[in-house]
Design an enzyme around this catalytic site. Structure first.
Site, PDB file in Angstrom:
ATOM      1  N   ARG A   1       6.474 -37.568 -13.098  1.00 29.98           N
ATOM      2  CA  ARG A   1       6.898 -38.961 -13.218  1.00 29.98           C
ATOM      3  C   ARG A   1       8.118 -39.212 -12.314  1.00 29.98           C
ATOM      4  NH1 ARG A   1       6.415 -42.113 -18.959  1.00 29.98           N
ATOM      5  NH2 ARG A   1       4.930 -43.540 -18.057  1.00 29.98           N
TER       6      ARG A   1
ATOM      7  N   ASP B   1      14.290 -37.553 -16.724  1.00 31.40           N
ATOM      8  CA  ASP B   1      13.075 -37.370 -17.520  1.00 31.40           C
ATOM      9  C   ASP B   1      12.653 -35.913 -17.440  1.00 31.40           C
ATOM     10  OD1 ASP B   1      10.736 -39.758 -18.363  1.00 31.40           O
ATOM     11  OD2 ASP B   1      10.183 -37.629 -18.421  1.00 31.40           O
TER      12      ASP B   1
ATOM     13  N   GLU C   1      15.070 -53.341 -26.575  1.00 29.59           N
ATOM     14  CA  GLU C   1      14.584 -54.059 -25.404  1.00 29.59           C
ATOM     15  C   GLU C   1      13.442 -54.992 -25.812  1.00 29.59           C
ATOM     16  OE1 GLU C   1      15.902 -54.291 -22.346  1.00 29.59           O
ATOM     17  OE2 GLU C   1      14.412 -55.864 -22.557  1.00 29.59           O
TER      18      GLU C   1
ATOM     19  N   CYS D   1       3.619 -51.170 -28.447  1.00 28.82           N
ATOM     20  CA  CYS D   1       4.599 -51.606 -29.448  1.00 28.82           C
ATOM     21  C   CYS D   1       4.038 -52.225 -30.718  1.00 28.82           C
ATOM     22  CB  CYS D   1       5.553 -52.616 -28.812  1.00 28.82           C
ATOM     23  SG  CYS D   1       6.700 -51.848 -27.693  1.00 28.82           S
TER      24      CYS D   1
ATOM     25  N   LYS E   1       2.308 -50.024 -33.459  1.00 24.93           N
ATOM     26  CA  LYS E   1       3.242 -48.986 -33.896  1.00 24.93           C
ATOM     27  C   LYS E   1       4.372 -49.589 -34.738  1.00 24.93           C
ATOM     28  CE  LYS E   1       6.633 -47.690 -31.323  1.00 24.93           C
ATOM     29  NZ  LYS E   1       7.428 -47.283 -30.176  1.00 24.93           N
TER      30      LYS E   1
ATOM     31  N   ASN F   1       8.470 -58.030 -33.116  1.00 25.66           N
ATOM     32  CA  ASN F   1       7.125 -57.621 -32.699  1.00 25.66           C
ATOM     33  C   ASN F   1       6.094 -57.933 -33.774  1.00 25.66           C
ATOM     34  OD1 ASN F   1       7.655 -56.849 -30.121  1.00 25.66           O
ATOM     35  ND2 ASN F   1       7.902 -54.676 -30.582  1.00 25.66           N
TER      36      ASN F   1
ATOM     37  N   ARG G   1      -2.084 -48.153 -22.938  1.00 28.12           N
ATOM     38  CA  ARG G   1      -1.877 -47.715 -24.322  1.00 28.12           C
ATOM     39  C   ARG G   1      -2.366 -48.771 -25.321  1.00 28.12           C
ATOM     40  NH1 ARG G   1       4.319 -45.917 -23.901  1.00 28.12           N
ATOM     41  NH2 ARG G   1       4.284 -47.682 -22.477  1.00 28.12           N
TER      42      ARG G   1
ATOM     43  N   LYS H   1      -3.208 -55.734 -20.974  1.00 31.86           N
ATOM     44  CA  LYS H   1      -3.003 -57.134 -20.599  1.00 31.86           C
ATOM     45  C   LYS H   1      -2.920 -57.152 -19.075  1.00 31.86           C
ATOM     46  CE  LYS H   1       1.309 -58.747 -20.863  1.00 31.86           C
ATOM     47  NZ  LYS H   1       2.695 -59.050 -21.263  1.00 31.86           N
TER      48      LYS H   1
HETATM   49  C1  UDX Z   1       5.547 -56.893 -26.676  1.00 30.47           C
HETATM   50  C2  UDX Z   1       6.623 -57.966 -26.950  1.00 30.47           C
HETATM   51  O1  UDX Z   1       6.177 -59.227 -26.421  1.00 30.47           O
HETATM   52  C3  UDX Z   1       7.947 -57.569 -26.327  1.00 30.47           C
HETATM   53  O2  UDX Z   1       8.954 -58.485 -26.678  1.00 30.47           O
HETATM   54  C4  UDX Z   1       8.328 -56.163 -26.823  1.00 30.47           C
HETATM   55  O3  UDX Z   1       9.517 -55.730 -26.197  1.00 30.47           O
HETATM   56  C5  UDX Z   1       7.228 -55.165 -26.557  1.00 30.47           C
HETATM   57  O4  UDX Z   1       5.993 -55.630 -27.135  1.00 30.47           O
HETATM   58  P1  UDX Z   1       4.001 -56.273 -24.612  1.00 30.47           P
HETATM   59  O5  UDX Z   1       3.242 -55.473 -25.623  1.00 30.47           O
HETATM   60  O6  UDX Z   1       4.429 -55.601 -23.361  1.00 30.47           O
HETATM   61  O7  UDX Z   1       5.333 -56.874 -25.272  1.00 30.47           O
HETATM   62  O8  UDX Z   1       3.131 -57.551 -24.166  1.00 30.47           O
HETATM   63  P2  UDX Z   1       2.782 -58.940 -24.876  1.00 30.47           P
HETATM   64  O9  UDX Z   1       2.812 -59.985 -23.838  1.00 30.47           O
HETATM   65  O10 UDX Z   1       3.581 -59.193 -26.087  1.00 30.47           O
HETATM   66  O11 UDX Z   1       1.255 -58.749 -25.284  1.00 30.47           O
HETATM   67  C6  UDX Z   1       0.864 -57.848 -26.310  1.00 30.47           C
HETATM   68  C7  UDX Z   1      -0.633 -57.964 -26.562  1.00 30.47           C
HETATM   69  O12 UDX Z   1      -0.932 -59.221 -27.162  1.00 30.47           O
HETATM   70  C8  UDX Z   1      -1.484 -57.898 -25.296  1.00 30.47           C
HETATM   71  O13 UDX Z   1      -2.621 -57.104 -25.564  1.00 30.47           O
HETATM   72  C9  UDX Z   1      -1.859 -59.329 -25.019  1.00 30.47           C
HETATM   73  O14 UDX Z   1      -3.071 -59.474 -24.323  1.00 30.47           O
HETATM   74  C10 UDX Z   1      -1.973 -59.862 -26.450  1.00 30.47           C
HETATM   75  N1  UDX Z   1      -1.801 -61.314 -26.544  1.00 30.47           N
HETATM   76  C11 UDX Z   1      -0.604 -61.890 -26.211  1.00 30.47           C
HETATM   77  C12 UDX Z   1      -2.838 -62.110 -26.998  1.00 30.47           C
HETATM   78  O15 UDX Z   1      -3.935 -61.612 -27.333  1.00 30.47           O
HETATM   79  N2  UDX Z   1      -2.649 -63.462 -27.113  1.00 30.47           N
HETATM   80  C13 UDX Z   1      -1.465 -64.068 -26.796  1.00 30.47           C
HETATM   81  O16 UDX Z   1      -1.381 -65.306 -26.936  1.00 30.47           O
HETATM   82  C14 UDX Z   1      -0.405 -63.245 -26.320  1.00 30.47           C
HETATM   83  P1  ADP Z   2       8.169 -46.403 -23.087  1.00 31.09           P
HETATM   84  O1  ADP Z   2       7.046 -47.395 -22.978  1.00 31.09           O
HETATM   85  O2  ADP Z   2       8.877 -46.480 -24.417  1.00 31.09           O
HETATM   86  O3  ADP Z   2       9.113 -46.446 -21.928  1.00 31.09           O
HETATM   87  P2  ADP Z   2       6.953 -44.027 -21.943  1.00 31.09           P
HETATM   88  O4  ADP Z   2       6.017 -43.040 -22.579  1.00 31.09           O
HETATM   89  O5  ADP Z   2       6.462 -44.856 -20.809  1.00 31.09           O
HETATM   90  O6  ADP Z   2       7.489 -44.945 -23.135  1.00 31.09           O
HETATM   91  O7  ADP Z   2       8.257 -43.281 -21.426  1.00 31.09           O
HETATM   92  C1  ADP Z   2       9.006 -42.378 -22.168  1.00 31.09           C
HETATM   93  C2  ADP Z   2       9.487 -41.245 -21.249  1.00 31.09           C
HETATM   94  O8  ADP Z   2      10.425 -40.443 -21.967  1.00 31.09           O
HETATM   95  C3  ADP Z   2       8.392 -40.300 -20.763  1.00 31.09           C
HETATM   96  O9  ADP Z   2       8.375 -40.292 -19.342  1.00 31.09           O
HETATM   97  C4  ADP Z   2       8.806 -38.919 -21.327  1.00 31.09           C
HETATM   98  O10 ADP Z   2       8.532 -37.847 -20.439  1.00 31.09           O
HETATM   99  C5  ADP Z   2      10.300 -39.093 -21.500  1.00 31.09           C
HETATM  100  N1  ADP Z   2      10.924 -38.180 -22.470  1.00 31.09           N
HETATM  101  C6  ADP Z   2      10.528 -37.916 -23.734  1.00 31.09           C
HETATM  102  N2  ADP Z   2      11.363 -37.037 -24.330  1.00 31.09           N
HETATM  103  C7  ADP Z   2      12.335 -36.743 -23.422  1.00 31.09           C
HETATM  104  C8  ADP Z   2      13.503 -35.910 -23.432  1.00 31.09           C
HETATM  105  N3  ADP Z   2      13.841 -35.215 -24.519  1.00 31.09           N
HETATM  106  N4  ADP Z   2      14.255 -35.842 -22.308  1.00 31.09           N
HETATM  107  C9  ADP Z   2      13.907 -36.562 -21.213  1.00 31.09           C
HETATM  108  N5  ADP Z   2      12.838 -37.370 -21.142  1.00 31.09           N
HETATM  109  C10 ADP Z   2      12.052 -37.468 -22.228  1.00 31.09           C
END
Ligand code: UDX
Ligand code: ADP
Length: 463
Positions: free
Chosen positions: A39, A34, A171, A282, A285, A230, A352, A345
């Site tokens: 980090r 990284d 992922e 996620c 976005k 998503n 974020r 959560k």
């Molecule tokens: C999500 C997807 O689940 C995962 O597969 C993908 O790789 C990344 O995005 P994540 O955002 O980490 O994962 O958590 P998730 O459990 O999906 O929850 C997302 C948001 O939805 C949270 O704010 C959670 O509180 C909310 N949520 C989830 C609800 O409000 N109600 C539900 O029933 C489930």
């Molecule tokens: P995610 O949830 O997708 O893992 P994060 O923001 O937690 O996102 O992590 C992304 C990481 O990638 C950060 O730690 C950032 O510093 C790193 N990163 C971004 N651009 C580069 C790069 N060109 N080379 C190495 N690391 C990078």
């Protein structure tokens, strides 16, 4: 046989994913690199409580594998040079300015990553997209790698050919349950055109995943499937949240409706919990990406359809903020409100797009004094998330729920942290100003027992 993996990006995806691969594949050496030196320092910290990502089960794996076949470093050059496979796990937030602002993903980190790979790669390398990316990003990476084949600093002999293939392997882990999701995935998706490279990536997962669960597709199907998965999950949350408002108006109860509809196998009972709206890096976005893509191809109705999921999400947050104001006699100016939960959560320290941010912003702008308590989120994270808000009110970071609630007019439960269930609510009631309110946006605490103590209670989706 894959012997060396390099993962670029040591964040919420790269860190846990590589930890689980390292645990299941002791014969593979993994370098997680990284650009963020702090980090990497945190990943290498001897105190496992200081790891930059909190995930249940992660500390144990780091303890087991770090320094053996799992290394964290800032030496990107060395990581790339040694790798048979490079996973790209860098961040791809929504673009803030310029073309596609507010919708398209900002690919500047992907581009710089591809340029680093182009410069340092040696021999044949499989480049794997792990980050969630807009469809056709593989093409961008390929273009950069193609045009850089002979200019790398490692290419002493201009005829020394560097070759690569690009694979999409999105992922699907959810934060808070990442280790379990990685260890027992519903499916592993591998998209690409080169069967040999696909089989190499598949072999890594077959060390612990049933081959029946490995789905092979073309590159674009894989990239699109991630966005669509998503979008579908987020759509369920906006759907149930829209119905929560209808329940509050009509006298139905949202949990009863969720249960009744979720019992239908065709609908299923997951992702039907009404709450303050979805957060996380996620969902929003990826939907905005889908909207951008649809508009780009002239599919305006499709774009509008998906955009509505994001609009309802914001509407739910605004709705919660306004009913707090309404119930507190129409004003929160100079009132103290305790916010329980800042992560998006439970079981993660990730903030974020947390619904807490939007709701807090509106309350602060109304002049409220907010006190925040979250079991895992640090003060500096809250400072970062709230730094752009111009507001009337103040906020304070608290180390306990009781410190936050002292003298408060209301507690807002915005994240479903297990420890909130164990709070002695009657004691908390005693230290609050009366009438004391609980706004439970997650239906997390038994509302009858709160009412019996003397609280005024609002819960999402209940009359
Ligand atoms: C999500 C997807 O689940 C995962 O597969 C993908 O790789 C990344 O995005 P994540 O955002 O980490 O994962 O958590 P998730 O459990 O999906 O929850 C997302 C948001 O939805 C949270 O704010 C959670 O509180 C909310 N949520 C989830 C609800 O409000 N109600 C539900 O029933 C489930
Ligand atoms: P995610 O949830 O997708 O893992 P994060 O923001 O937690 O996102 O992590 C992304 C990481 O990638 C950060 O730690 C950032 O510093 C790193 N990163 C971004 N651009 C580069 C790069 N060109 N080379 C190495 N690391 C990078």
């Amino acid at each position: 046989m894959i012997k060396n993996i390099c993962c670029i990006g040591a964040g919420y995806v790269g860190g846990p994913t590589m930890a689980v691969i390292a645990k299941n594949c002791p014969g593979i050496k993994i370098d997680v690199v990284d650009i963020d030196i702090n980090r990497i320092k945190a990943w290498n910290s001897s105190d496992l409580k200081c790891l930059p990502v909190f995930e249940p089960g992660l500390e144990e794996i780091i303890k087991e594998c770090r320094g053996k076949n799992l290394n964290f470093s800032t030496d990107i050059k060395k990581g790339i040079e040694n790798a048979d496979v490079i996973f790209i796990s860098v961040n791809t937030p929504t673009k803030l300015n310029g073309l596609g602002a507010g919708y398209a993903s900002d690919l500047k980190w992907i581009e710089s990553c591809a340029r680093q790979i182009a410069e340092f790669l040696k021999g044949h390398t499989i480049v794997v997209e792990k980050s969630t990316l807009p469809v056709k990003t593989a093409e961008t990476i390929k273009n950069i790698l193609d045009s850089s084949q002979f200019i790398g600093s490692n290419t002493k002999n201009k005829s020394e050919k560097k070759t690569f293939t690009i694979i999409s392997n999105p992922e699907f882990l959810a934060e808070g349950s990442a280790i379990n999701d990685l260890q027992n995935p519903d499916r592993v998706l591998i998209g690409g055109e080169d069967e040999f490279s696909i089989s190499k990536i598949s072999c890594i997962y077959e060390n612990w995943v049933d081959p029946q669960k490995i789905i092979i597709t073309n590159l674009w199907s894989s990239e699109l499937s991630k966005l669509v998965a998503n979008a579908f999950l987020a759509q369920r949350i906006s759907s149930i949240n829209s119905i929560s408002a209808l329940c509050e108006s009509t006298g139905a109860k949202i949990q009863e409706v969720s249960r009744a509809i979720g019992a239908d196998k065709r609908i299923g009972n997951k992702f039907l919990n009404s709450g303050p709206g979805f957060g996380g890096s996620c969902f929003k976005k990826d939907i905005l990406n889908l909207v951008y893509l649809s508009r780009f191809y002239g599919l305006h109705e499709v774009a509008d359809y998906w955009e509505q999921v994001v609009k309802i999400n914001l509407w739910q947050q605004k709705r919660i903020y306004s009913l707090v104001i309404k119930n507190l006699f129409g004003t929160v100016s100079n009132k103290k409100l305790a916010i329980f939960g800042f992560s998006f959560k439970a079981n993660t320290n990730d903030t974020r797009e947390s619904p807490t941010i939007e709701i807090s912003r509106d309350l602060l702008q109304e002049g409220a004094t907010l006190t925040f308590y979250d079991p895992k989120v640090k003060e500096v994270q809250i400072v970062n998330e709230l730094k752009d808000i111009e507001c009337e009110g103040n906020w304070f970071y608290c180390k306990t729920s009781f410190e936050a609630a002292e003298g408060a007019d209301a507690v807002l439960i915005l994240t479903e942290w297990e420890e909130f269930k164990n709070i002695k609510w009657s004691n908390l009631y005693n230290i609050m100003r009366k009438p004391a309110w609980i706004f439970d946006s997650r239906n997390y605490i038994d509302s009858n027992s709160l009412k019996n103590i003397g609280f005024n209670v609002w819960t999402v989706g209940n009359p």
